[in-house]
Design a protein around this motif. Structure first.
Motif, PDB file in Angstrom:
ATOM      1  N   PHE A 181      42.699  53.062  36.167  1.00 14.48           N
ATOM      2  CA  PHE A 181      42.344  51.703  36.574  1.00 14.48           C
ATOM      3  C   PHE A 181      42.371  51.573  38.094  1.00 14.48           C
ATOM      4  CE2 PHE A 181      41.763  50.496  32.545  1.00 14.48           C
ATOM      5  CZ  PHE A 181      42.601  49.595  31.915  1.00 14.48           C
ATOM      6  N   ARG A 203      28.403  51.729  37.365  1.00 17.82           N
ATOM      7  CA  ARG A 203      27.931  53.096  37.276  1.00 17.82           C
ATOM      8  C   ARG A 203      28.741  53.877  36.241  1.00 17.82           C
ATOM      9  NH1 ARG A 203      29.145  53.891  43.195  1.00 17.82           N
ATOM     10  NH2 ARG A 203      30.250  51.961  42.766  1.00 17.82           N
ATOM     11  N   SER A 204      29.467  53.164  35.349  1.00 19.73           N
ATOM     12  CA  SER A 204      30.220  53.880  34.316  1.00 19.73           C
ATOM     13  C   SER A 204      29.328  54.056  33.114  1.00 19.73           C
ATOM     14  CB  SER A 204      31.434  53.065  33.883  1.00 19.73           C
ATOM     15  OG  SER A 204      32.146  52.643  34.970  1.00 19.73           O
ATOM     16  N   SER A 205      29.520  55.137  32.413  1.00 21.32           N
ATOM     17  CA  SER A 205      28.780  55.304  31.161  1.00 21.32           C
ATOM     18  C   SER A 205      29.550  56.254  30.259  1.00 21.32           C
ATOM     19  CB  SER A 205      27.386  55.846  31.413  1.00 21.32           C
ATOM     20  OG  SER A 205      27.468  57.153  31.930  1.00 21.32           O
ATOM     21  N   PHE A 249      44.533  44.289  42.063  1.00 15.26           N
ATOM     22  CA  PHE A 249      44.118  42.994  41.548  1.00 15.26           C
ATOM     23  C   PHE A 249      44.402  41.899  42.557  1.00 15.26           C
ATOM     24  CE2 PHE A 249      42.747  42.341  37.164  1.00 15.26           C
ATOM     25  CZ  PHE A 249      42.708  43.638  36.708  1.00 15.26           C
ATOM     26  N   SER A 292      42.417  44.656  50.016  1.00 19.88           N
ATOM     27  CA  SER A 292      42.762  45.550  51.114  1.00 19.88           C
ATOM     28  C   SER A 292      43.919  46.467  50.769  1.00 19.88           C
ATOM     29  CB  SER A 292      43.115  44.741  52.353  1.00 19.88           C
ATOM     30  OG  SER A 292      44.170  43.871  52.033  1.00 19.88           O
ATOM     31  N   PHE A 293      44.502  46.291  49.581  1.00 21.85           N
ATOM     32  CA  PHE A 293      45.567  47.227  49.230  1.00 21.85           C
ATOM     33  C   PHE A 293      44.928  48.521  48.781  1.00 21.85           C
ATOM     34  CE2 PHE A 293      49.042  44.865  50.155  1.00 21.85           C
ATOM     35  CZ  PHE A 293      49.163  43.671  49.480  1.00 21.85           C
ATOM     36  N   LEU A 312      38.582  46.137  33.684  1.00 22.22           N
ATOM     37  CA  LEU A 312      38.278  46.580  35.039  1.00 22.22           C
ATOM     38  C   LEU A 312      37.395  45.598  35.786  1.00 22.22           C
ATOM     39  CD1 LEU A 312      37.836  50.361  34.473  1.00 22.22           C
ATOM     40  CD2 LEU A 312      39.536  49.223  35.848  1.00 22.22           C
ATOM     41  N   ALA A 326      36.900  52.327  43.410  1.00 22.34           N
ATOM     42  CA  ALA A 326      35.557  52.894  43.511  1.00 22.34           C
ATOM     43  C   ALA A 326      34.498  52.057  42.831  1.00 22.34           C
ATOM     44  CB  ALA A 326      35.554  54.292  42.901  1.00 22.34           C
ATOM     45  N   GLY A 327      34.894  51.073  42.005  1.00 21.47           N
ATOM     46  CA  GLY A 327      33.914  50.250  41.323  1.00 21.47           C
ATOM     47  C   GLY A 327      33.269  50.933  40.130  1.00 21.47           C
ATOM     48  N   SER A 328      33.842  52.049  39.692  1.00 20.44           N
ATOM     49  CA  SER A 328      33.253  52.743  38.552  1.00 20.44           C
ATOM     50  C   SER A 328      34.299  53.664  37.982  1.00 20.44           C
ATOM     51  CB  SER A 328      32.047  53.551  39.001  1.00 20.44           C
ATOM     52  OG  SER A 328      31.770  54.592  38.094  1.00 20.44           O
ATOM     53  N   THR A 329      34.214  53.955  36.670  1.00 17.74           N
ATOM     54  CA  THR A 329      35.157  54.925  36.115  1.00 17.74           C
ATOM     55  C   THR A 329      34.580  56.331  36.088  1.00 17.74           C
ATOM     56  OG1 THR A 329      34.386  54.254  33.939  1.00 17.74           O
ATOM     57  CG2 THR A 329      36.490  53.383  34.674  1.00 17.74           C
ATOM     58  N   GLN A 330      33.362  56.497  36.563  1.00 14.42           N
ATOM     59  CA  GLN A 330      32.714  57.820  36.537  1.00 14.42           C
ATOM     60  C   GLN A 330      33.321  58.683  37.621  1.00 14.42           C
ATOM     61  OE1 GLN A 330      30.477  57.118  34.182  1.00 14.42           O
ATOM     62  NE2 GLN A 330      30.288  59.277  33.784  1.00 14.42           N
ATOM     63  N   ASP A 379      33.191  59.339  31.185  1.00 17.59           N
ATOM     64  CA  ASP A 379      33.873  58.954  32.417  1.00 17.59           C
ATOM     65  C   ASP A 379      35.338  59.347  32.314  1.00 17.59           C
ATOM     66  OD1 ASP A 379      34.532  55.447  31.709  1.00 17.59           O
ATOM     67  OD2 ASP A 379      34.612  57.229  30.449  1.00 17.59           O
ATOM     68  N   ALA A 394      39.450  53.304  39.552  1.00 19.74           N
ATOM     69  CA  ALA A 394      38.204  52.622  39.216  1.00 19.74           C
ATOM     70  C   ALA A 394      38.065  51.319  39.989  1.00 19.74           C
ATOM     71  CB  ALA A 394      38.153  52.353  37.717  1.00 19.74           C
ATOM     72  N   LEU A 395      39.192  50.641  40.229  1.00 12.73           N
ATOM     73  CA  LEU A 395      39.107  49.387  40.967  1.00 12.73           C
ATOM     74  C   LEU A 395      38.768  49.641  42.428  1.00 12.73           C
ATOM     75  CD1 LEU A 395      42.062  47.461  39.419  1.00 12.73           C
ATOM     76  CD2 LEU A 395      39.668  46.955  39.183  1.00 12.73           C
ATOM     77  N   ASP A 433      45.593  50.380  58.013  1.00 17.67           N
ATOM     78  CA  ASP A 433      45.909  51.173  56.833  1.00 17.67           C
ATOM     79  C   ASP A 433      47.245  51.867  56.971  1.00 17.67           C
ATOM     80  OD1 ASP A 433      42.521  52.234  56.029  1.00 17.67           O
ATOM     81  OD2 ASP A 433      43.712  50.506  55.419  1.00 17.67           O
ATOM     82  N   LEU A 450      43.198  55.216  54.154  1.00 17.92           N
ATOM     83  CA  LEU A 450      44.481  55.401  53.491  1.00 17.92           C
ATOM     84  C   LEU A 450      44.878  54.087  52.849  1.00 17.92           C
ATOM     85  CD1 LEU A 450      46.097  57.004  56.585  1.00 17.92           C
ATOM     86  CD2 LEU A 450      45.364  58.253  54.587  1.00 17.92           C
ATOM     87  N   THR A 473      47.810  49.201  40.277  1.00 16.77           N
ATOM     88  CA  THR A 473      46.753  48.351  39.711  1.00 16.77           C
ATOM     89  C   THR A 473      46.961  46.898  40.101  1.00 16.77           C
ATOM     90  OG1 THR A 473      46.738  49.826  37.823  1.00 16.77           O
ATOM     91  CG2 THR A 473      45.588  47.755  37.571  1.00 16.77           C
TER      92      THR A 473
END
Lengths: 666, 318, 220
Positions: B150, A522-524, B313, B317-318, A408, B156-160, B100, B153-154, C7, B175, B309
């Protein structure tokens, strides 16, 4: 000093090997395993002390006269020494009980400590000559162990293929070290580290290291010897080969590519990632098609090695593009998986050995219902299956989670090739994880659950206490590593720091012992809390229902939708369980085809279902190479039958051409 | 201490998902019946079924092992823990950082692992059919789910999950193509994982069409009750997941008062009602697929997830 | 170009790629025609949105042409042809659905890489929409290449043209006369193909191109 202690362990192991040849006592088996256990525990402790004391080195007056034999224990060697000696200690403990069932102990006992000595020496070597000699010694002693049951069909062939592939791998490593040594022959690792290699020679060394170390580790398409050789050896030796020798190969790759080659280039990651990704999926697909219990485990080793190499490839990519924190994460994931795989693969091979001892069968189609006869073995093998399927809260999930977190982080890589390759590799990893779970549901379900398919399975008995205790200890370690992954990650930090100059954030200081991949994320994940929640909910539900509702049980024949049939043929077989997956994936990967031969009405012969499967690596790579070698050998064979005059003229021609060269050289 | 109210809210969520799950199943069945002009069972019927089953004695096959008796509780525990970690009416709960989204998917995978083992325990051919088909579906559904994770998470920058839901709530996202692809793939995977038409029929008794039902064929009494409750929890989990990521409006952000929590609960109930209605309509309108068409279906979901995904990558902007 | 316009345009272009994948997934002819009609609807929505966002009213006409011709007229006509000719309604693919979809993903990745590398200074909205348009084109070609049935090859050919329209409207300022001529040439091509289908069916009782190979005589 740690290195001196390790060398003494190696000497003790070699001495035990020699004594095992000479001494003829009936209790030799126990003595050998006992002394070996002590030696490996000393080795383990010595390696741990390196974490405190730092790198130690020594040079002995053996080997090449102008550099001697250099031995060194640094952080990387220390980690692999810990893994190898831990696995070896478990195998020795298992061998106390398992070794009594060995029919020809003289074919196994001398080579067992020799093999361990070889593995330890490879990890200690600090120059190319010592490394290669130890590598060959390791291969030869493991070959002797593969050939120990040489009368069983297929084992001689397995040994033959193994020794050829091992020799080819060593040749590749030799050429690689030759390139690193340069034109002046600096064989010591310290000199190789100091010399910068040109980009082209660095690329060649990477390819040769991938070939040489990869063939020993089991990367596709160099994996063909592994499913033949690993099952042929006795079960605790299979555990050593699958669980530990493949890790020594990973160590070789790490040492050459991450340590000796200097700063990496981005494109080095491409072959490593591609080969790793393909290996994971192909390994587990092959595992799903096998009926031999040990062969399933051998192919599953291939899958896990692929995962380790994917982690290594990601670490290379991040290191080359200047993201040390992400490289540390990827490398930690790979090394954590090395540790985990050594644990659960050893556990599963010990279980397979227990099944073999109890029933005499390795074929899954002839087993079944062993959970009733072998309660302890089935519990620990279940733990091993859950761990290898990467299910929380065990250790397989922790390393898989770290690998996914590393993927990721990959969009920040600037190169287009990597931007397209990494998501594809991520999909392959996810596919392999799901297929591995399917594979081990199949393995556990067919072997331990259901009804016994043969009288041998019906008459199984639990194995002895030594084997059980070895398996229980390893299973407990799997659980602990899964609940407290932070401890392992912090333990790996010095190793990772020495290779990529950064480390993951300190895990043991995080509240509630969670695991955090990198500082900004922020993942854990908290293995301990997940474990506690799951056990608490299960116990609470069971308690509540038993006390508030009913806990009555009545035994009756199986319901089976009202058509109970106690015949053994109505159970699912291993082949039939894998059939849906074979239909979906097998048509492309193995060219799997099913032929149904249905006799016309009135004909009393039985209907036949034939499944055809091809190993494409054998057909497209090894088949043509073997045919080419045979052809060349046939042609060159004519040189055996020349007359004396023709031999003399060959010598004459060689002399004349050398003189010509000397004459014409400018 | 701020811990006690947070603990109360977390505990409320855990109890809420447990209590609402059979209601959702009953609601879906009622709507399905009404759409084909039947009266249908009462909406509270699943609760009555559970109580009835709990009080009956469990009939076990003669060769069922201890694992067979333990597995229902394991399945229930893993599914409940996973369901308790998906934000329903509030995000940022006390234990939301424990697992997560990857861990939640893996917990569901563990439940499926044990269920497949249960199918094989007694050694009947029905159990074998169910387990082998279930693992075949899982080999495609789980990677598809991971690809969806994935993608989310990509973005939002987090998998939580709390972070993902928080980002969606804050409308910094807009959107996106990859989100649309992820939504379609998630719906396809959710249908497969919950054994709904067109992948599997939850009301069937024909072995040709059984997958989930075949694995639990030998269970009875309290064991069957626990497994049915776990299946309802799984449906609730997937609906809550789709709601909290793609329809996050109404989720209470940490630090707001009790009113926000109540608003969140009302919004959650509304989302479940809409989701249940749409599921029932979809199931009534479409026929079940042949078993070997399901890999194509799930393979398409995997491809959509992979495409989403890949797009993330390739460009931000997608 | 504000965020929402960006968008929505992206979403509609991505939707077109998604519908192309749906076309690759179908295994029955009537379902394929329905999905093709859906593709034309999504295309006309996309063109209409471009007309609004770029403030180019002639694109509304393009959208209307796409809607009427390709979403309604052509699918209905193909429906009638299939019913008249009694063409077998199961589509046979050269390789299975799985490898076709994987090839589709590889083609989308290829068009992303090509477009985003070749046009580094262009307007970001146009670049990414062009990447999607190239994907639709390549997916239409893939459909033509991996199908035996002549009708599905015709549908693939039509979807190539949809991709071209998307590309054309994405880049600002495609004159109306070009669009009309392109549309008419497609219509003519379609009529010619339809006539040929009739003749082939009359002669050989099938429009499966693999079967037609057997009549070539000599090579197989």
């Amino acid at each position: 000093m740690a290195v001196i202690a390790e060398l003494w362990c190696v000497a003790l192991l070699l001495g035990t090997a020699v004594l095992a040849v000479i001494v003829r006592a009936p209790a030799a088996s126990r003595a050998v395993y006992g002394v070996t256990l002590a030696a490996t525990l000393i080795g383990f402790a010595a390696a741990f002390s390196t974490a405190v004391a730092g790198t130690t080195a020594v040079t002995l007056p053996l080997g090449l006269p102008w550099i001697g034999a250099r031995f060194r224990v640094d952080m990387l060697s220390a980690f692999f020494l810990i893994v190898v000696n831990l696995g070896a200690a478990a195998a020795c403990l298992y061998g106390f009980g398992y070794g009594r069932h060995e029919h020809e102990p003289k074919r196994v006992l001398p080579f067992f400590p020799a093999f361990l000595a070889g593995m330890n020496l490879v990890l200690l070597a600090d120059d190319a000559f010592t490394f290669l000699v130890s590598w060959e010694f390791m291969s030869l002693s493991s070959w002797a162990l593969v050939m120990s049951h040489h009368r069983e069909p297929g084992n001689a062939y397995a040994g033959y293929v193994y020794i050829i592939m091992a020799s080819v791998g060593t040749l590749a490593l030799l050429l690689g070290f030759g390139l690193l040594a340069g034109p002046y022959g600096f064989y010591g690792f310290a000199e190789m580290r100091a010399n910068a290699a040109t980009p082209m020679s660095a690329g060649l060394v990477l390819g040769l290291a991938l070939f040489g170390a990869g063939s020993k580790a089991g990367l596709v398409p160099l994996h063909v010897w592994l499913p033949l050789a690993h099952p042929a050896a006795p079960s605790h030796v299979s555990a050593l080969m699958s669980g530990l020798m493949t890790k020594v190969a990973v160590y070789a790759f790490l040492r050459i590519v991450f340590d000796l080659l200097g700063p990496p280039e981005w494109w080095w990651a491409v072959p490593v990632l591609a080969v790793g990704g393909v290996t994971t999926v192909l390994g587990v697909l092959y595992a799903l098609m096998q009926n031999d219990l040990k062969r399933v485990l051998a192919y599953s080793t291939i899958e896990n090695i692929g995962l380790v190499f994917v982690g290594l490839g990601l670490a290379l990519a991040f290191a080359a593009s200047g993201f040390p924190a992400a490289a540390a994460l990827a490398l930690t994931a790979a090394l954590f998986h090395v540790f985990n795989h050594a644990l659960f693969k050893s556990l599963l091979f010990f279980g397979a050995g227990a099944v073999l001892t109890a029933t005499g069968e390795r074929n899954m189609e002839r087993l079944g219902g062993l959970i009733h006869a072998m309660p302890v073995t089935s519990v620990v093998v279940l733990v091993g299956c859950v761990a290898i399927s990467a299910l929380p809260p065990l250790n397989g999930f922790a390393s898989e989670w770290l690998a996914f977190q590393a993927i990721l982080l990959s969009p920040q890589l600037p190169q287009w090739g990597l931007k397209l390759l990494v998501p594809a590799v991520g999909a392959l990893l996810a596919l392999a994880a799901a297929l591995a779970a399917a594979c081990f549901v199949r393995m556990f379900g067919i072997v331990f659950l259901g009804r016994p398919r043969t009288p041998a399975a019906a008459q199984a008995r639990e194995v002895d206490r030594w084997s059980q205790s070895a398996m229980i200890i390893v299973a407990a370690m799997c659980l602990i590593a899964g609940i407290l992954p932070g401890a392992v990650i912090d333990g790996l930090a010095p190793v990772v720091q020495s290779l990529v100059h950064d480390r993951m954030p300190v895990q043991l200081g995080i509240p509630w012992l969670s695991t955090i991949p990198i500082a900004e994320s922020r993942s854990s994940y908290n293995g301990l809390l997940v474990f506690l929640f799951v056990t608490a909910s299960a116990s609470l539900a069971a308690y509540a229902i038993h006390h508030l509702a009913s806990h009555a049980v009545r035994r009756a024949p199986a319901w089976d939708c009202g058509f109970p049939n106690a015949g053994l043929a109505t159970q699912y077989t291993a082949d039939s369980f894998a059939e849906p997956i074979r239909r979906v994936f097998g048509a492309y990967v193995f060219r799997a085809r099913e032929h149904v031969d249905m006799p016309p009405p009135g004909d009393v012969r039985p209907a036949k279902l034939t499944v055809e499967r091809h190993d494409l690596a054998w057909e497209f790579i090894y088949g043509p190479i073997a045919a080419g070698v045979s052809l060349a050998a046939d042609r060159l064979n004519r040189m055996q039958f020349l007359t004396i005059r023709q031999y003399l003229s060959l010598v004459f021609l060689a002399l004349v051409s050398l003189l010509l060269v000397l004459a014409l050289w400018p | 201490m701020a811990v006690i109210p947070a603990l109360v809210v977390q505990g409320t969520q855990m109890l809420l998902v447990l209590l609402l799950a059979p209601l959702l199943t009953g609601f879906v069945r009622k709507v399905k019946a009404r759409l084909v002009r039947r009266l249908g069972p009462p909406v509270l019927q699943p609760y009555l079924d559970l109580l009835r089953l709990l009080r009956k004695e469990a009939v076990l096959a003669e060769n069922a092992s201890w694992l067979f008796r333990v597995i229902p509780y394991l399945i229930f525990a893993t599914t409940w823990v996973a369901a308790a970690l998906v934000p329903t009416f509030a995000i940022g709960l006390l234990f939301s950082w424990t697992a997560d989204l990857i861990a939640i998917i893996a917990l569901l995978g563990a439940a499926r692992f044990f269920l497949a083992l249960a199918g094989m325990d007694v050694g009947t051919s029905f159990g074998g059919i169910g387990s082998s088909r279930e693992v075949m579906f899982a080999t495609l559904a789980e990677p598809a789910m991971i690809m969806i994770v994935f993608t989310l998470a990509l973005i939002a920058g987090s998998t939580q999950l709390s972070s993902i839901a928080g980002l969606m709530l804050s409308s910094g996202v807009g959107l996106r193509v990859s989100l649309g692809l992820a939504l379609i793939a998630l719906i396809m995977v959710a249908l497969a994982e919950n054994a709904r038409v067109p992948v599997d029929n939850p009301a069937t008794h024909l072995e040709l069409t059984m997958v989930h039902e075949a694995m639990v064929l030998e269970y009875s009494g309290r064991h069957l009750a626990v497994i049915e409750l776990a299946a309802s929890l799984k449906l609730l989990l997937y609906m809550s997941l789709i709601a909290c990521v793609f329809l996050p409006w109404g989720l209470a952000v940490p630090g707001t008062g009790v009113t926000a929590l109540l608003v969140g609960m009302v919004a959650y109930a509304a989302k479940l009602a809409v989701g249940g209605f749409l599921l029932a309509t979809f199931e009534t309108a479409i026929a079940k697929m042949r078993v070997f068409r399901v890999p194509d279906f799930l393979g398409a979901a995997l491809m959509l997830g992979l495409l989403a995904t890949l797009l993330r990558f390739v460009s931000r902007s997608f | 170009m504000n965020g929402l316009a960006f968008d929505v345009a992206h979403l509609l272009a991505g939707g077109l790629v998604l519908v192309s994948f749906m076309m690759l997934y179908q295994d029955r002819l009537y379902a394929l025609l329905n999905v093709f009609a859906l593709q034309a609807v999504v295309l006309s929505l996309s063109v209409a949105w471009q007309a609004w966002a770029q403030d180019a009213p002639h694109l509304y006409i393009t959208a209307a042409i796409a809607l009427v011709l390709k979403a309604i007229a052509i699918p209905v006509a193909l429906h009638r042809i299939i019913a008249r000719l009694g063409i077998q309604r199961q589509i046979e693919t050269v390789v299975g659905v799985g490898p076709t979809m994987m090839a589709g993903i590889a083609l989308v990745a290829l068009s992303m890489v090509v477009m985003l590398r070749v046009t580094p200074e262009a307007d970001p909205l146009a670049r990414e929409d062009l990447a999607f348009a190239l994907s639709v084109l390549l997916l239409g070609l893939l459909m033509m290449v991996t199908r035996h049935n002549a009708v599905s090859q015709v549908v693939g050919f039509m979807s190539i043209e949809n991709g071209l329209i998307l590309a054309g409207t994405g880049a600002k300022g495609m004159p109306l006369v070009v669009e009309i001529s392109v549309a008419f040439s497609v219509l003519v091509a379609f009529i010619v193909i339809g006539i040929f289908l009739f003749r082939i069916r009359e002669r050989f009782d099938t429009v499966d191109v693999q079967a037609l190979d057997r009549f070539r005589g000599g090579q197989q």
